[in-house]
Design an enzyme around this catalytic site. Structure first.
Site, PDB file in Angstrom:
ATOM      1  N   HIS A  88       0.780  -1.256   0.167  1.00 51.00           N
ATOM      2  CA  HIS A  88      -0.289   0.280   0.358  1.00 51.00           C
ATOM      3  C   HIS A  88       1.025   1.221  -0.053  1.00 51.00           C
ATOM      4  O   HIS A  88       0.674   2.363  -1.031  1.00 51.00           O
ATOM      5  CB  HIS A  88      -1.413  -0.035   0.944  1.00 51.00           C
ATOM      6  CG  HIS A  88      -1.484   1.383   0.844  1.00 51.00           C
ATOM      7  ND1 HIS A  88      -2.227   1.469   2.614  1.00 51.00           N
ATOM      8  CD2 HIS A  88      -2.604   1.832   0.420  1.00 51.00           C
ATOM      9  CE1 HIS A  88      -2.955   2.922   2.258  1.00 51.00           C
ATOM     10  NE2 HIS A  88      -3.050   3.173   1.117  1.00 51.00           N
ATOM     11  N   HIS A 107      -1.545   1.196   8.097  1.00 53.01           N
ATOM     12  CA  HIS A 107      -2.812   1.538   7.922  1.00 53.01           C
ATOM     13  C   HIS A 107      -3.665   0.077   7.925  1.00 53.01           C
ATOM     14  O   HIS A 107      -5.036   0.167   7.206  1.00 53.01           O
ATOM     15  CB  HIS A 107      -2.984   1.982   5.740  1.00 53.01           C
ATOM     16  CG  HIS A 107      -2.471   3.086   6.053  1.00 53.01           C
ATOM     17  ND1 HIS A 107      -1.618   3.687   5.233  1.00 53.01           N
ATOM     18  CD2 HIS A 107      -2.591   4.558   6.040  1.00 53.01           C
ATOM     19  CE1 HIS A 107      -0.630   4.021   4.904  1.00 53.01           C
ATOM     20  NE2 HIS A 107      -1.461   5.144   5.922  1.00 53.01           N
TER      21      HIS A 107
END
Lengths: 158, 827
Positions: A88, A107
């Site tokens: 990510h 995250h």
């Protein structure tokens, strides 16, 4: 990428004409370590010992170069290895041995170490790259990467 | 074992075409930058359009990188091939360079003949005896117009029903809602309308609007300044990802205290935020919030489904009893307070009994929402709700009871406050008012149910899938199939006939034999293609210029970067094709009056539709741009880039559009009196239909969206990662229930009740409680709405999608499903 000519496989077939790919080649040749029969141009590297991973449960190493942290883990009697850079935003993912999964503290993406790095939940668009390893006696040998490592245009940096 | 070695990206050369793209998926509307360059050219690792040196490893978080899903190869209509890269924009204030699992795959969703998007609809199609056959636009629109004309002339326009998007983002946008709205409401003039995910033409938030408060009244920046975030029936980590992961996460971690000090009153306490979730289910949002804020700053009110109104009324009552209400504000700027306070009076102990919560938990929530801070100031509470209550037991009261709490505590208009829906998709509404005689919200026609029962002669399913996203899906699909087959038989009998003869045969099959002429407008084939007689291929995000607004009313121009596949067109231009074809027929007949109704569609591009609609109508039409929408142009929006402008636009200053950060800062609300209006909200009973199912079937079944799956799964069921992760819909089941049924994770199961049945794959997890199931929503191959009842809130006609009862049985074991998906705990 769906276009074969932009994949490494396509490049190696000589279909590319991509200057980026061409630029990557001299570096590899200059290093003098590339063998013709290597898997897609990756160097083979002994990254650790089976006996060690059996006692410690996991093993940290770098592959295919020193900027790419990886971890090998023992799952279901098998050694599996993955990139530690979240696909990510590149945060270092953390292994949870009891869940046999990696979690990103930034995250909260999670990846299944028992299922080729499949994303369990999260915001990455790719599973975590798997480092391909084979066993030779007690040696764990890394020989390739399946999936693009975060922060690179090529796993083998140009 | 995946074994496609795929470890190299093409890089855009310096000078590659660079444009702004707004994410086509969720309401947050993240900004992206696209690069496009001819195939055969490339940047180098050192010198490229990204300005990044790829001979060095990019750092975490701040690094610029494209994953494999962020690049693609396309062929434009000029026959040339191009590489395309779409990456999150670091300069966009919404997402600050960050993508979600959905938006990050936008490039991969582009049409590419050698990829999983190869089945995009390329040309119009007409049913030709045994399947849909590709044809010309002239042919498809002519046949469609001829059938429609016969229906309009002989049966009246209400016999033409349509179900269409009303929103922004992909499959929507101001251009397209205007085009379709103008076709159906101004030209055809039908009142038989329904919205893409529900069976009638209604708002999901009538209540808050009637109380004087528009549903999107705050800004994402304001949520960084809230003291308390109060979240009801929503799971923002999975469904409003970057709002949660950037703006809320910062606040929960205490990283915005300095900004709070700047924006708050002098001497006012400024600390990290606390967060309250109301949800029967444990969600990833709750787990992650605990990690961000600490366990003592997160409160999960694990409520019994359907009892939200009681909880809100109890909070209202307790806050009032403590004297924490906003007395001055209530006196000056609200009405109907006394009556509501009396009607809604609910004790903590009664509420505890009904909701299944502890009185202490409710008390704690009230304290976080309304108890004065250390400095004596009123807390700044931002209240967010979404489908968990919008699609709950009774839409109207569910929303009204939440807004009551907001008005009571002045959680609107002030810095750090707001009472908003979180939103699903982006917004993009500008349409003419429905024709005269359109009933009010209590008397709206439930179009999908009517069509299933034999009403209407023609039905448009425009950018939506009624068999996945409506009530009692299985009955609907069966009935539409039966009615469609009647028309198909008539068409088969007339193979080779000219369009006039064919249109007459179709019309007669509908009028006399119970047939339904079905027109499909979409980007992919779906189950509804199987019932369609005519199909039109649409363009979507990145294939057209598209304007929409996000959850903080931020309007952006998402630019066209590639040609749409085949001859596909923007929806607004498809509407124009149909309108113009009808105009020609009426002109030929010499019917000037009717021909005139179909005028005003001489658009050459989507920009013409934008100029006519959003930028042309202002206050004359129902437009989210309001009277100042007329200030917007493509050029000005382009100049504002991915940061766009927040509706309503205030002015143009030095070539820049200037908008509005937060609404109701002047305490003037959208009621006749200008005062915010409290509403009495008694706890609604369980609807009869649902109660009947509960008597017969053992599990309460709720549903919702998964992080990786978007809407009816049209793109995401094709993308490599989500399609492997979720080949069919999972149904989380509590370990105790799984054990009792002999079910293991990965077992295919069947859920069934009187309304239908649906298959899913069991996912054994503590996220759902014993006796409660949560099934993923939006899977065309396992649509949970098959088992949803036909109940709609009589006051708004919004369904109770989140509540039905069903039994569940194990089917067996399919090793490939069980072995290819992870079944590890997601929360």
């Amino acid at each position: 990428m769906k276009d074969e000519s932009t994949t490494r496989r396509g490049f190696l077939k000589g279909m590319a004409g991509m200057t980026a790919a061409v630029a990557a080649t001299p570096a590899l040749m200059a290093s003098g370590t590339q063998k013709k029969d290597n898997f897609y141009g990756y160097d083979e590297k002994v990254v650790g010992l089976v006996s060690r991973i059996k006692s410690a449960g996991s093993l940290d190493f770098n592959y295919p170069d020193n900027d790419s942290p990886c971890k090998a883990v023992m799952v279901n009697g098998q050694i599996k290895a993955y990139s530690l850079l979240c696909t990510h935003k590149g945060c270092p993912i953390v292994y949870n041995a009891s869940k046999r999964a990696f979690r990103c503290p930034c995250h909260f993406s999670e990846f299944d170490a028992e299922l080729d790095g499949q994303m369990i939940i999260g915001q990455a668009t790719e599973n975590i790259p798997e480092i391909l390893v084979r066993i030779d006696g007690d040696k764990i040998i890394a020989y390739g990467v399946n999936g693009l490592i975060y922060g690179r245009e090529s796993n083998l940096k140009g | 074992m995946g074994f496609s070695i795929n470890d190299k990206l093409p890089l855009p050369p310096v000078g590659a075409e660079k444009k702004n793209v707004t994410c086509e998926f969720c309401i947050v509307g993240c900004g992206y930058t696209s690069y496009k360059w001819p195939k055969g050219t490339s940047g180098t690792p050192k010198r490229n359009a990204l300005g990044v040196d790829f001979t060095r490893q990019q750092p975490a978080l701040s690094g610029v990188w494209a994953s494999e899903q962020m690049v693609n190869t396309v062929r434009d209509r000029d026959g040339k091939e191009y590489h395309v890269m779409v990456i999150p924009d670091a300069n966009c204030v919404v997402n600050q360079g960050q993508n979600s699992a959905r938006g990050g795959a936008m490039a991969a969703t582009l049409y590419n003949k050698s990829s999983f998007t190869r089945d995009r609809l390329l040309d119009p199609q007409v049913y030709a005896g045994n399947n849909l056959a590709r044809t010309t636009w002239e042919d498809a629109r002519d046949l469609t117009a001829r059938v429609l004309k016969k229906i309009i002339d002989n049966e009246g326009p209400d016999q033409v029903a349509f179900k269409a998007f009303d929103h922004g983002g992909g499959g929507g946008g101001y251009e397209n809602t205007w085009g379709t709205g103008k076709l159906f409401f101004s030209a055809i003039q039908t009142r038989s309308a329904a919205i893409h995910n529900r069976p009638a033409y209604n708002s999901e938030v009538h209540a808050t609007r009637e109380m004087g408060i528009g549903e999107l009244n705050t800004s994402y920046y304001d949520t960084e300044l809230s003291d308390t975030l109060f979240v009801i029936g929503a799971n923002p980590y999975e469904t409003q990802t970057n709002l949660y992961l950037l703006h809320w996460a910062k606040n929960l971690q205490g990283a915005t205290v300095a900004a709070k000090k700047k924006e708050f009153d002098k001497g006012e306490t400024a600390e990290a935020a606390r967060i309250i979730f109301v949800d029967p289910r444990r969600t990833a949002s709750i787990t992650n919030s605990i990690e961000l804020a600490g366990r003592d700053r997160v409160l999960h009110l694990r409520i019994k489904p359907g009892t939200d109104v009681t909880l809100m009324n109890a909070l209202f009552t307790y806050i009032l009893e403590q004297g924490w209400e906003a007395k001055d504000f209530i006196r000056k700027h609200t009405e109907n307070f006394e009556k509501t306070a009396k009607a809604n009076k609910t004790s903590l102990s009664d509420a505890a009994k009904i909701t299944g919560l502890k009185a202490e938990e409710i008390k704690k929530a009230a304290e976080w929402i309304a108890k004065p801070k250390k400095s004596g100031h009123r807390p700044r509470t931002a209240i967010f709700y979404e489908k968990g209550v919008i699609w709950g037991i009774k839409n109207y009261e569910n929303i009204a009871s939440i807004v009551n709490v907001a008005i009571l505590t002045q959680s609107v208009g002030r810095v750090g406050t707001g009472v908003c829906r979180l939103g699903g998709h982006q917004e993009g509404y500008v349409r003419p008012a429905p024709p005269k005689g359109m009933p009010g919200r209590q008397n709206l026609v439930v179009i999908d149910a009517e069509a299933a029962q034999g009403n209407y002669l023609a039905f448009f399913a425009w950018g939506c899938n009624p068999f996945v996203d409506s009530i009692m899906g299985e009955r609907l699909a069966t009935s539409f199939k039966r009615r469609s087959d009647i028309v198909k038989k008539a068409m088969s009998r007339n193979i080779g006939a000219d369009n006039e003869t064919m249109a007459e045969a179709i019309y007669r099959a509908c009028k006399y034999d119970g047939g339904l002429f079905f027109i499909d407008v979409d980007i992919y084939p779906t189950f509804k293609s199987e019932v369609a007689h005519v199909s039109f291929p649409a363009a979507t995000t990145m294939e057209m210029n598209l304007t929409s607004m996000n959850g903080e009313r931020r309007v952006r121009l998402s630019e066209k970067i590639v040609d749409a596949p085949g001859t596909a067109k923007p929806d607004c231009l498809i509407a124009a094709e149909i309108a113009n074809a009808l105009k020609v027929l009426y002109e030929k007949e010499g019917n000037k009056e009717m021909a005139k109704r179909f005028e005003g569609f001489d658009w050459k591009s989507e920009e013409d539709a934008f100029k006519d609609g959003f930028a042309g109508q202002g206050a004359k039409m129902d437009s989210q741009g309001g009277p100042t929408g007329t200030l917007a142009t493509y050029d000005l929006l382009r100049a504002n880039g991915n940061n766009g402008v927040q509706n309503p636009i205030v002015k143009v200053s030095n070539g820049k559009l200037v908008g509005t950060r937060r609404l109701y800062t002047d305490n003037k609300f959208g009621t006749k009196s200008g005062k915010a209006m409290f509403q009495p909200t008694p706890q609604p009973p369980i609807p009869k239909q649902v109660a009947n199912q509960m008597k017969k079937y053992e599990f309460w079944v709720t549903s919702g969206r998964l992080n990786e799956v978007w809407q009816s799964n049209y793109h995401t069921s094709r993308l490599p990662m989500p399609s492997t992760r979720w080949p069919i819909a999972p149904v989380p089941i509590n370990p105790a229930d799984a054990k009792a049924k002999g079910i293991k994770s990965g077992d295919p199961v069947m859920l069934y009740n009187d309304y239908g049945s649906v298959r899913a794959v069991a996912y054994v997890t503590e996220e759902t409680r014993k006796g409660e199931l949560f099934m993923a929503f939006g899977f065309p191959n396992s649509p949970v709405n098959n088992i949803v009842t036909d109940f709609v809130d009589p006051d708004t006609k919004i369904p109770f999608y989140k509540g039905t009862a069903a039994s569940l049985r194990r089917i067996g074991r399919v090793e490939d499903i069980a072995g290819s998906m992870s079944f590890k705990n997601r929360v």
